[in-house]
Design an enzyme around this catalytic site. Structure first.
Site, PDB file in Angstrom:
ATOM      1  N   CYS A 266       0.855  -1.206   0.000  1.00 14.46           N
ATOM      2  CA  CYS A 266       0.000   0.000   0.000  1.00 14.46           C
ATOM      3  C   CYS A 266       0.882   1.243   0.000  1.00 14.46           C
ATOM      4  CB  CYS A 266      -0.944  -0.007   1.197  1.00 14.46           C
ATOM      5  SG  CYS A 266      -1.987  -1.477   1.298  1.00 14.46           S
ATOM      6  N   PRO A 269       1.470   7.326  -1.938  1.00 11.87           N
ATOM      7  CA  PRO A 269       2.162   7.994  -3.044  1.00 11.87           C
ATOM      8  C   PRO A 269       3.667   7.808  -3.097  1.00 11.87           C
ATOM      9  CG  PRO A 269       1.658   9.590  -1.350  1.00 11.87           C
ATOM     10  CD  PRO A 269       1.034   8.290  -0.897  1.00 11.87           C
ATOM     11  N   ASP A 334       1.310   0.355   5.760  1.00  9.51           N
ATOM     12  CA  ASP A 334       0.647   1.586   6.182  1.00  9.51           C
ATOM     13  C   ASP A 334      -0.758   1.482   5.610  1.00  9.51           C
ATOM     14  OD1 ASP A 334      -0.122   4.080   6.971  1.00  9.51           O
ATOM     15  OD2 ASP A 334       1.231   5.180   5.666  1.00  9.51           O
ATOM     16  N   CYS A 387      -3.201   6.149   9.931  1.00 10.04           N
ATOM     17  CA  CYS A 387      -3.382   7.563  10.291  1.00 10.04           C
ATOM     18  C   CYS A 387      -4.778   7.734  10.898  1.00 10.04           C
ATOM     19  CB  CYS A 387      -3.160   8.476   9.094  1.00 10.04           C
ATOM     20  SG  CYS A 387      -4.202   8.106   7.652  1.00 10.04           S
TER      21      CYS A 387
END
Length: 453
Positions: A266, A269, A334, A387
């Site tokens: 994952c 970017p 992540d 996050c």
């Protein structure tokens, strides 16, 4: 003539409210129709500000129109939101110009019959800006309804989320966290050591009129104080990566010198991928994977700009077993999550998520973690990060993983890297950044090791 920035802000907000785009995507699409950098900046500022303060703006619109939001045409709601935001938060713009543009915009979108309502509501808000009927900060913190009215309306957060933070952290911390979320975040960079050392980046940025200072916790982080680093050549030439400071800390969990075979799942970017590549000095093998074509293409661009020659990019779905034959010494996940820890930088998320989303998100994250774990070699390290601010996606996933995967043991994150300061590690040994304590977005990181036997 309606100001171009206001027209663009209306288009952005309409796209977000209709569910056609998230806020960053809608802003990027609108920028193409604006030719002046000042208009681009103002349109983004208005749209982001409306999303931050939407609950307070809606409360005022209902109060002064004497109608519920559902009884107003969607077009008029967006016009009133963006105009009210300008009247209250961008006072350098004359109130008369804001009101006139709002009335004209109502006509342009085919709602001329509502022009009188728009004019009356906005002029009343302008007159009353020093005595707005918003719930005050409660004197009695035992009055739960008053406390939640203040947190959810005046500080503009979903009531369910405000209640969670209040119950978990107490009033002062919940208030501080929400106030943090309502402040625009600074532009944060991470120096790309594959290209040049930090001081050279600082000097080159200064020569371009951009002043920065070192981040408080991330060793390669730079906070922009003045100037526009994204307008120069630095981003395209890979001097730095734009990356939130809390996000930068996650890559440190792989160690000061990551092992020779690393998998970043994952990965788009590409901020963590390129940070890992720099820590590996461009040596060894770093495989970076993601699923959607658009995200894989973005990942390729980031890796190419950074000069990360040891990275190989693979398209893979982590909700299924991964296709690799040989295991890796370190695997990072992540995970795609609720994003509730990044409401300062992504304010629209607070209105796109519901409490009922958390269970299904956590189940997906656990599945992805279990699949990532299958690729870890004996004695190897597994990193799980989000996050999210919420325990279902953090400790809940960790506990579920350890209960179902006995081949792994938890590792104290504070022992993984010498530059991870103690205050960032919680009582369970997890990396945890918190707005009210650290001035950072809320990120979470857990580390595991695969047993050798």
């Amino acid at each position: 003539m309606i100001a171009p920035a206001r027209s663009a802000a209306y288009a952005i907000l309409s796209a977000v409210s209709a569910g056609n785009a998230d806020l960053p995507t809608a802003i990027a699409l609108a920028r193409g129709g604006l030719h002046d950098d000042r208009d681009r900046a103002l349109a983004a500022e208005i749209a982001s500000g409306v999303q931050r303060w939407r609950a307070a703006l809606d409360h005022l619109i209902v109060e002064f129109s004497a109608r519920s939001i559902s009884r107003l045409d969607p077009e008029i709601v967006e016009i009133l939101r963006l105009s009210t935001y300008q009247l209250l938060h961008l006072t350098r713009v004359p109130a008369s110009a804001v009101v006139d543009d709002a009335v004209n915009l109502a006509g342009r979108v085919g709602k001329r019959s509502a022009s009188g309502l728009v004019n009356a509501v906005l002029r009343t808000i302008s007159r009353r800006r020093d005595s707005l009927p918003l719930p005050p900060r409660p004197a009695d913190l035992n009055d739960r309804a008053a406390v939640l009215n203040y947190l959810s309306i005046t500080l503009s957060h979903p009531r369910w989320l405000a209640a969670r933070w209040l119950d978990r952290l107490g009033f002062d911390a919940a208030e501080a966290w929400q106030q943090f979320n309502n402040m625009p975040g600074s532009v944060t960079l991470r120096v790309n050591r594959l290209r040049m050392p930090p001081q050279e980046v600082i000097d080159r940025l200064a020569a371009d009129g951009c002043l920065v200072h070192p981040a408080a916790f991330a060793p390669d982080g730079l906070i922009v104080d003045e100037g526009y680093p994204l307008r120069g050549t630095g981003l395209d030439e890979g001097w730095f990566v734009v990356q939130d400071e809390a996000s930068q800390l996650v890559a440190l969990l792989a160690g000061e010198r990551p092992p020779p075979r690393v998998l970043d799942t994952c990965a788009s970017p590409g901020g963590k991928t390129t940070a890992l590549a720099a820590a590996m000095d461009g040596r060894g093998l770093l495989v970076a994977s993601d699923l959607r074509d658009r995200r894989v293409n973005l990942l390729r661009r980031t890796v190419a700009a950074a000069g990360a020659i040891n990275v190989r990019i693979v398209q893979a779905d982590l909700l299924k077993p991964l296709p690799f034959v040989s295991p890796f010494d370190c695997v990072l996940l992540d995970a795609p999550c609720s994003g509730l820890g990044t409401l300062r930088r992504d304010p629209d998320i607070r209105w796109r998520r519901a409490e009922s989303d958390l269970a299904s998100l956590a189940a997906r994250e656990l599945t992805m973690l279990q699949h990532a774990a299958q690729m870890v070699a004996p004695g190897g390290r597994l990193i799980y990060a989000t996050c999210s601010s919420e325990s279902e996606e953090n400790e809940g996933v960790v506990d579920g993983f350890l209960a179902t995967t006995p081949a792994f043991a938890a590792v104290n994150a504070g022992r993984t890297h010498p530059k991870l300061v103690e205050t960032l590690i919680d009582s369970r040994g997890h990396l945890r950044t918190q707005p009210h304590l650290h001035g950072l977005e809320a990120f979470f990181g857990a580390v595991f090791e695969r047993r050798r036997d």
